[in-house]
Design a protein around this motif. Structure first.
Motif, PDB file in Angstrom:
ATOM      1  N   GLY A   1      -0.817  -0.930   2.769  1.00 42.68           N
ATOM      2  CA  GLY A   1      -1.141  -1.274   3.806  1.00 42.68           C
ATOM      3  C   GLY A   1       0.266  -2.060   4.392  1.00 42.68           C
TER       4      GLY A   1
ATOM      5  N   GLY B   1      -1.867   1.615   6.841  1.00 43.11           N
ATOM      6  CA  GLY B   1      -3.047   0.616   7.052  1.00 43.11           C
ATOM      7  C   GLY B   1      -2.272  -0.954   7.953  1.00 43.11           C
TER       8      GLY B   1
ATOM      9  N   ASN C   1     -11.102   3.435   8.930  1.00 38.58           N
ATOM     10  CA  ASN C   1     -10.256   2.613   7.598  1.00 38.58           C
ATOM     11  C   ASN C   1      -9.374   3.379   6.986  1.00 38.58           C
ATOM     12  N   ALA C   2      -7.636   3.182   7.096  1.00 32.31           N
ATOM     13  CA  ALA C   2      -6.247   3.956   6.132  1.00 32.31           C
ATOM     14  C   ALA C   2      -7.176   4.775   4.438  1.00 32.31           C
TER      15      ALA C   2
END
Length: 266
Positions: A15, A45, A164-165
């Motif tokens: 993240g 992300g 989406n990461a």
């Protein structure tokens, strides 16, 4: 196309806020591993930063089945935060350690070719990865760079997609022939209570994770973490390790095969 399976290539998924908050020793370790011949590839992300920016701009956002409904207005913010602020902050952190880094998004060089995951009328421009330009990544590695990838995809018509990461990281790892992927978090792994004390589970399968969620043993903020990690297991990726980035020499320990964090297998 070159043979791309290289045991010293490894993919990190993290993240954005977690990665930028890690101690400088983590980035120094990346530099040391690169000097030793390892080739890190980072996919990040930035969900909380996107949400904060949307709130500041008074742009409403909602989620359906865990995916952010992405209108063109929201997509502009997603790209600005992921490919701009977040990506460059990570690049600066790594370069402070002495490593040479290049930040890019999936749009650059058609790196992440995407297609819509659902009807655009329902969820907006949310994409899944159809193809990865692995040759571009390998060329950057050959040139001595650590690639830092923001998960914004693009299709053949030039339409951007919010990806989406975890999905993006899994696709990158699979196309690079990486069998093991490292998910860097702010927790030591998946915890289980035994005799009144919490211990890290060294190994677990995706099925066992779902059973622990159903029983309540995995709860709260850990649920999205473990489900995100499971999304990374695709193609050639056989296992994902969840580790705490603040652990000293955490990447070296993982690459040496030491028992650290939680290993999720198919």
């Amino acid at each position: 196309m070159r043979c791309i399976i290289n045991p010293k290539n490894f993919v990190l998924k993290c993240g954005g806020s977690t990665l930028t908050g890690l101690p400088i020793t983590f980035f120094q370790e990346l530099k040391r591993l690169q000097d030793e011949g390892f080739s890190p590839v980072i996919v990040h992300g930035g969900g909380p930063a996107i949400s904060n920016t949307l709130t500041k701009l008074n742009i409403e956002t909602e989620f359906i089945d865990g995916l952010r409904v992405t209108t063109n207005e929201v997509l502009d913010v997603v790209e600005m935060v992921l490919s701009g602020k977040m990506n460059k902050e990570i690049v600066r952190k790594i370069q402070m350690s002495g490593a040479i880094t290049l930040g890019l998004s999936g749009v650059d060089g058609d790196l992440l070719e995407a297609e819509p995951v659902h009807n655009v009328n329902q969820i907006g421009y949310v994409g899944d990865i159809k193809k990865v330009n692995s040759e571009l990544i390998l060329n950057l590695i050959d040139a001595g760079y650590i690639p830092v990838i923001a998960p914004v995809g693009i299709d053949k018509n030039g339409q951007r997609y919010n990806v989406n990461a975890d999905t993006a990281a899994g696709a990158v790892a699979s196309h690079l022939g990486v069998r093991q992927m490292i998910v860097v978090t702010d927790v030591p792994g998946i915890m289980k209570e035994e005799n009144g004390e919490k211990e890290v589970l060294p190994n677990i399968t995706a099925q066992e994770i779902e059973e622990m969620i159903h029983s309540g043993e995995i709860f709260g903020g850990m649920i999205p973490k473990v489900r995100a990690a499971m999304k990374c297991i695709q193609g050639d990726v056989q296992e994902v390790l969840i580790v705490n980035g603040a652990e000293p020499n955490v990447l070296t320990k993982v690459l040496k095969g030491e028992n650290i964090g939680t290993r999720i297998t198919k």
